[in-house]
Design an enzyme around this catalytic site. Structure first.
Site: not given
Ligand code: SPV
Ligand code: MG
Length: 297
Positions: A59
């Site tokens: 991510d």
């Molecule tokens: C997501 O689910 O992509 C989020 C929440 O942004 S977190 O993973 O806590 O950043």
């Molecule tokens: Mg996110």
């Protein structure tokens, strides 16, 4: 009233209701459908979930706006619930944020969430605070103002996410940013934190003058023992359980694959996996075949 407006109104009602808006993170159309079936109030299109499950990438802003939008559209079509799409930092600068609003709104999505992490962002749950720069507050407020002015409907929802606590800037900075983003026109504020004790969040709640004036959103991944009712009582209106279905899926697949590898057959996993007929039912196979037959196929 068109479908998008109905969903947006539902989301807005949930943001002002007397009970919490309990939202669960989906990573694809089926997880979104199951979240709806289990009686939750809204779908969160998790950037973490889509990165992981659709692309098998971290991510880190690697998924493009078009890919993220496509994922959100698939989920939106699978449910009647309002869909709130995680749009990371809006995929770039001010004009990227503006285009993101226009594209998601035109696609019928109920709302989006945009955070103040610089591009390329890092998932907020990654360990350590090093290399987490935030977009300057004034710049992020400018982007939010431009984003709100770019939407063509009254109902589309824009949630501004504050990463000040995640980045280690403390409660005072978190309050300043929440105020600036609310003043710029955000419809709700997501105050993210990974403090397990909740003391950081408690500090914010005790000091923030905006409490009660604009809906507040929590993502309790790292303070999971608090119930949605407890978080609501503290002042959060929308609670996002962001990634549990994704993590459940990964674990179930890993367990299944390990067992099949060891047992050399499929029967050994049969009792712990969904029946084929259940899958057929979930996607309304019978109804689709009946439709075919109705037209003489
Ligand atoms: C997501 O689910 O992509 C989020 C929440 O942004 S977190 O993973 O806590 O950043
Ligand atoms: Mg996110």
């Amino acid at each position: 009233m068109d479908k998008a407006t109905i969903k947006r109104n539902k989301l807005r009602e949930g943001l002002t209701a007397s009970k919490p808006l309990v939202t669960v993170g989906a990573h694809d159309a089926m997880s979104a459908q199951l979240i709806e079936q289990y009686g939750f109030d809204a779908i969160w299109v998790s950037g973490f979930g889509v990165s992981t499950m659709t692309f098998a990438v971290p991510d880190l802003n690697l998924v493009t706006m078009t890919e993220a939008l496509e994922a959100a559209i698939r989920m939106d079509r699978a449910v009647q619930l309002p869909v709130v799409a995680d749009c990371d930092n809006g995929f770039g600068g001010l004009t990227n944020v503006v285009r993101t609003v226009k594209e998601y709104e035109a696609a019928g999505i109920a709302g989006i969430c945009v955070e103040d992490n610089v591009f390329p962002k890092r998932n907020s749950l990654y360990k350590g605070e090093s290399n987490r720069d935030l977009i300057p507050m004034v710049e992020q407020a400018r982007r939010i103002r431009a984003a709100k002015e770019a939407q063509s409907s009254q109902e589309f929802v824009f949630i501004a996410r504050v990463e000040a606590l995640i980045a280690g800037h403390g409660v005072e900075e978190a309050c300043r940013r929440a105020d600036a983003y609310a003043e710029a026109g955000a419809d709700a504020i997501l105050m993210h934190s990974k403090d397990k004790t909740l003391s950081e969040i408690e500090g914010f709640l005790a000091n923030w003058k905006g409490l009660g004036k604009i809906p507040l959103v929590a993502v309790p991944t790292l303070f999971p023992t608090f119930t949605v009712e407890q978080l609501h009582a503290k002042g959060f209106q929308m609670i996002i359980l962001a990634n549990q279905p994704m993590r459940a899926s990964v674990k179930a697949m890993e367990d299944t694959l390990r067992t099949m590898k060891e047992q050399r057959n499929a029967a050994s996993v049969d009792p712990s996996i969904a029946a084929v007929n259940h899958i057929f039912e979930l996607v309304k196979t019978k109804e689709m075949i009946e439709l075919e037959e109705k037209y003489g196929a």
